[in-house]
Design an enzyme around this catalytic site. Structure first.
Site: not given
Length: 61
Positions: A1-3, A38, A40
């Site tokens: 999950m890249p943020t 995925s 954020d």
């Protein structure tokens, strides 16, 4: 999950923020080969009296 975290001074419109998160998500999906769901994006806005550059508060410039 890249943020992705964006910190900035206030003043951008809601439309500008929408455009930003859409484009950041698009580029992240293309670059990292992940689903858009995925990604954020967090936008934090700081008051001009809570940010300094070169030893001077932005509010004092």
């Amino acid at each position: 999950m890249p943020t992705v975290h964006l910190e900035m001074l206030p003043g951008r419109t809601l439309d500008q923020k929408r455009d930003f998160v859409r484009e950041v998500t698009r580029v992240t999906v293309e670059t990292l080969a992940c689903p858009p769901e995925s990604v954020d994006v967090l936008i934090t806005e700081y008051a001009k009296d809570a940010w300094a550059k070169g030893g001077v508060l932005i509010s004092d410039k």
